[in-house]
Design a protein around this motif. Sequence first.
Motif, short mmCIF file in Angstrom:
data_model
loop_
_atom_site.label_atom_id
_atom_site.label_comp_id
_atom_site.label_asym_id
_atom_site.label_seq_id
_atom_site.Cartn_x
_atom_site.Cartn_y
_atom_site.Cartn_z
N CYS A 1 0.80 -1.31 0.02
CA CYS A 1 -0.13 0.06 -0.14
C CYS A 1 0.90 1.16 0.20
CB CYS A 1 -0.87 0.05 1.03
SG CYS A 1 -2.00 1.41 1.35
N ASP A 2 0.57 2.18 -0.94
CA ASP A 2 1.37 3.71 -0.97
C ASP A 2 0.26 4.52 -0.49
OD1 ASP A 2 2.13 5.87 -1.86
OD2 ASP A 2 2.59 5.31 -4.06
N PRO A 3 0.41 4.78 1.06
CA PRO A 3 -0.45 5.93 1.58
C PRO A 3 -0.21 7.20 1.09
CG PRO A 3 0.60 4.43 3.44
CD PRO A 3 1.19 4.17 1.98
N SER A 4 0.91 7.35 0.77
CA SER A 4 1.43 8.74 0.48
C SER A 4 0.72 9.49 -0.84
CB SER A 4 2.94 8.96 0.12
OG SER A 4 3.69 8.30 1.21
N HIS A 5 0.68 8.57 -1.84
CA HIS A 5 -0.11 8.70 -3.07
C HIS A 5 -1.50 8.83 -2.77
CE1 HIS A 5 3.99 8.66 -4.62
NE2 HIS A 5 3.70 9.75 -5.57
N ILE A 6 -2.13 7.72 -2.05
CA ILE A 6 -3.55 7.69 -1.98
C ILE A 6 -4.02 8.99 -1.27
CG2 ILE A 6 -5.36 6.68 -0.52
CD1 ILE A 6 -3.90 3.91 -0.91
N THR A 7 -3.49 9.48 -0.15
CA THR A 7 -3.89 10.59 0.53
C THR A 7 -3.43 11.74 -0.07
OG1 THR A 7 -2.01 10.43 2.03
CG2 THR A 7 -3.91 8.93 2.90
N GLY A 8 -2.35 11.97 -0.41
CA GLY A 8 -1.58 13.37 -0.79
C GLY A 8 -1.40 14.17 0.24
N GLN A 9 -1.62 13.83 1.72
CA GLN A 9 -1.50 14.81 2.57
C GLN A 9 -0.81 14.10 3.70
OE1 GLN A 9 -5.61 15.30 4.13
NE2 GLN A 9 -6.32 14.99 1.93
N ARG A 10 0.29 14.85 4.20
CA ARG A 10 1.32 14.01 5.17
C ARG A 10 0.37 13.75 6.41
NH1 ARG A 10 4.58 17.23 3.61
NH2 ARG A 10 4.33 19.30 4.04
#
Length: 360
Positions: free
Chosen positions: A194-203
Amino acid sequence: MKQCSWDSSSSITLIAGPCSAESYEQVYATAQGLQNLNIDLFRAGLWKPRTQPGCFEGVGSVGLHWLQQVQKDFGYKVATEVCLPEHAQLALEAGVDVLWLGARTVSNPYAVQGIAEVLRSVNVPVLVKNPISPDLSLWVGAIERLQKAGLSDIGAVFRGFSTYPTERPLYRNVPYWSIVFELKRIFPHIPIICDPSHITGQRNAVAAMCQKAIDLGFDMLMVECHVEPEKALSDAKQQVTPKELGIIMQALSPRNVSFSEDEQLNHYRILLSEIDEHLLSILAHRMTISKEIGNYKQLAQIPILQAEQFASILQERSAWGENMGLQREFVEHIMSIVHEESVRVQSEENNKQSFHINDK
Ligand code: PEP
Ligand code: MN
């Protein structure tokens, strides 16, 4: 690549590093910052296919030397994105341990095939991100092209999908979990990251998304990490510092066992929540249009409530719903509530406008 089981909850495989390699110093300092985190793979993009022209498009092959230095000084395995066959060639020659295909490349079967040809007979691990659009067959097709070229060490990275922006305010990329479950069904032995960085776009949403990924059965994460995230040349809003990543990893709880007891029921619930989220975001979008209509009616001096207009809407929408197999009364009920809220929003907008006019 370490193989993982979809259901394991023991240890998390962590891939971390900057979105883009920007300078030797930035890459080195980020790698240094990650030293205590026990990462399994250090990532940094050298070639960056950007959606719009004029953005930072990566440092290119000069960064391969920086990654070699990271391998040497920190003992990490390193990974980079390859978008064209020549990138794959250069990365192999430089001894990059793992390659990944980004969302834009996976959306382009010619590019995938070209890369697969370069990798034929070199069994390097390759991660395949999902394509930009929610098209499972493009994702499956990219994996199959690599498999047909003889590659067996393949992983899939879930980074969510682009969609019409006004409809999905929650995240940068919509995580349609149903698509990732389906990929897992088709390729049960391929690890999914899972790539939570690109999914959410918010740190500040990355930690919660990491936990969600674990609760859903992922045991591999790819998180973008930068020594000075706010100065990053790409994806500045979503990167975390190595220190913040340490805090996120510490706070993660193992998968909640009771939550996973009935896998099938769990999947159904996730599908329903995905649909509800979509419904609500569409309603929110509808209300923004109501606001605009409110303004327009005010300027054109048209009354907000127009009974004949609503009667014809109700008639038309109920027929649509019936064609879709929904009960007429149910559709009428929903449309009446939606209409009522739309009138309220229009009046609110209207009042604001009158207030401003009187104010002057
Ligand atoms: C990235 O990993 O930095 C990247 C560009 O991701 P994606 O291809 O998922 O947009
Ligand atoms: Mn990125």
